[in-house]
Write an enzyme that holds these catalytic residues in place. Structure first.
Site, mmCIF file in Angstrom:
data_model
loop_
_atom_site.group_PDB
_atom_site.id
_atom_site.type_symbol
_atom_site.label_atom_id
_atom_site.label_comp_id
_atom_site.label_asym_id
_atom_site.label_seq_id
_atom_site.Cartn_x
_atom_site.Cartn_y
_atom_site.Cartn_z
ATOM 1 N N HIS A 47 -2.952 3.012 -5.983
ATOM 2 C CA HIS A 47 -3.407 1.727 -5.437
ATOM 3 C C HIS A 47 -3.630 0.699 -6.549
ATOM 4 C CE1 HIS A 47 -4.702 -0.468 -1.891
ATOM 5 N NE2 HIS A 47 -5.739 -0.940 -2.567
ATOM 6 N N ARG B 282 0.863 -1.173 0.000
ATOM 7 C CA ARG B 282 0.000 0.000 0.000
ATOM 8 C C ARG B 282 0.903 1.227 0.000
ATOM 9 N NH1 ARG B 282 -1.957 -3.713 3.783
ATOM 10 N NH2 ARG B 282 -4.054 -4.515 3.327
ATOM 11 N N HIS C 120 -3.650 -9.689 3.439
ATOM 12 C CA HIS C 120 -5.091 -9.821 3.634
ATOM 13 C C HIS C 120 -5.377 -10.785 4.781
ATOM 14 C CE1 HIS C 120 -6.063 -8.552 -0.792
ATOM 15 N NE2 HIS C 120 -5.878 -7.525 0.006
ATOM 16 N N TYR D 49 -9.412 -10.832 -7.159
ATOM 17 C CA TYR D 49 -8.515 -10.781 -8.317
ATOM 18 C C TYR D 49 -8.733 -11.953 -9.263
ATOM 19 C CZ TYR D 49 -6.354 -7.183 -5.519
ATOM 20 O OH TYR D 49 -6.154 -6.050 -4.772
ATOM 21 N N LYS E 70 -1.700 -2.583 7.607
ATOM 22 C CA LYS E 70 -3.118 -2.458 7.946
ATOM 23 C C LYS E 70 -3.491 -3.507 8.986
ATOM 24 C CE LYS E 70 -7.618 -1.870 5.721
ATOM 25 N NZ LYS E 70 -8.343 -1.877 4.418
ATOM 26 N N ARG F 39 -0.988 -1.940 -6.820
ATOM 27 C CA ARG F 39 -1.163 -3.102 -5.937
ATOM 28 C C ARG F 39 -2.107 -4.121 -6.569
ATOM 29 N NH1 ARG F 39 -1.219 -4.727 -0.350
ATOM 30 N NH2 ARG F 39 -3.270 -5.399 0.398
#
Length: 356
Positions: free
Chosen positions: A290, A159, A316, A325, A184, A293
């Protein structure tokens, strides 16, 4: 003891929430900031919560939230955001979270009905992905550290905030690894350090070292440190190991302490440079930094890497987030063939020329 009754906690019942210390600030938004920092929320969360609580107070003509009918006040504000402002569902949820925090953690008002307020359903969107030709054209139109930063975002899946907050100690050239600290959700992870970027990253560190040496000579206060490390290790912030990989060119005041020091590159600066390069490269997609990514994840899956590996690299918590994706892979050449493509092509009609 006789006459004393102790009711044991029922197994499986939640423990009572820990009490919070009394607030020292007198102004409401300062109390909000104080509580956020005590609970170690990120600076971005602090900025967002302060923004929405200030907007809430202004919407109700500067009345203190304790003086309002909380249920009506919150619902009318959220309705205004949805109906008049037309905000996205993610923005609507963020505003609600800010008000939940304000009433629960700052004002100490337990409002069970707030948990039941309808939250807009998050819509799953197919992410924008750039192909390799588009990426190469964009990179060619970026200069210096902006080009390196864009290549790093695409090459590692970081990120933008994670890349900007990289410190010298987070680059491990020997093991070709890059360590993301407190990504995150406050999680650390390790990603690959692209071999093609090792040389440019060493050159970037050499440029950063010039700034670090100048700051040391001028006696500036080093860089910001996470949580209580600045108090525990007061000299660590001035060490080369903790210096930014992408430092700002100029000194500026710390947004919390007011100390004049060196900060990392601002994300807005890079976002503007990326937008200009996108336009100059004639890439007609709604791409942002972004998107790099998204492109990283999609291209790894196209190359045959396992989705769990991609999930770990992206950081994640749930593989379902990474699964978005796989929908991109079904587009274009990898999708089901359209039935119209199987129809026999009509023969060109004969052209008959009529002579007078």
């Amino acid at each position: 003891m006789p006459g004393t009754s102790i009711t044991p906690r029922r197994e499986g019942a939640p423990f009572p929430a820990p009490s919070l210390p009394p607030l020292r600030s007198t102004r409401l938004l300062d109390q909000l900031r104080e509580r956020i920092r005590f609970l170690h929320y990120s600076r971005r969360t602090e900025e967002a919560y302060v923004y929405w609580c200030r907007a809430f107070i202004r919407f109700h003509r500067l009345q203190h939230p304790k003086e309002l009918d909380a249920k009506h006040a919150v619902e009318s504000f959220l309705s205004w955001l949805a109906d008049d402002r037309g905000v996205a569902s993610s923005t609507h949820r963020q505003a609600l979270s800010a008000l939940l925090f304000l009433y629960g953690k700052v004002l100490g008002m337990q409002l069970p009905w707030m948990q039941e307020i309808g939250r807009p359903r998050a819509m799953r969107r197919i992410p924008v992905v750039l192909n390799q030709d588009e990426l190469a054209r964009i990179f060619a139109l970026l200069n210096g550290e902006h080009r390196l930063l864009a290549q790093l975002l695409y090459g590692t899946g970081l990120r933008i905030t994670e890349a900007l907050q990289l410190r010298v100690k987070d680059l491990d050239f020997d093991h070709r690894a890059l360590i993301v600290r407190e990504g995150k959700g406050g999680k650390d992870r390790v990603v690959m350090l692209p071999e093609s970027l090792a040389g440019p990253l060493r050159a970037q560190l050499a440029r950063a070292h010039v700034l670090w040496f100048a700051d040391e000579a001028a006696g500036h206060g080093g860089v910001a440190m996470p949580d209580a490390l600045e108090r525990k290790y007061p000299r660590a912030g001035s060490s080369w190991a903790w210096f930014w990989v992408f430092p700002q060119a100029a000194l500026s005041p710390d947004p919390r302490s007011g100390v004049i020091r060196r900060h990392h590159l601002y994300d807005q600066t890079f976002q503007r440079a990326f937008k200009r390069a996108l336009s100059a490269a004639a890439v007609h997609k709604p791409a942002t930094p972004h998107t790099l990514r998204h492109s990283f994840a999609t291209h790894l899956l196209q190359a045959g890497y396992d989705i769990r590996t991609v999930q770990e690299l992206l950081g994640h918590a749930d593989v379902a987030t990474t699964m978005i994706y796989t929908h991109v892979l079904k587009l274009g050449g990898g999708a089901v063939r359209s039935p119209v493509d199987a129809l026999p092509q009509p023969k060109a009609p004969l052209c008959v020329h009529h002579h007078p």
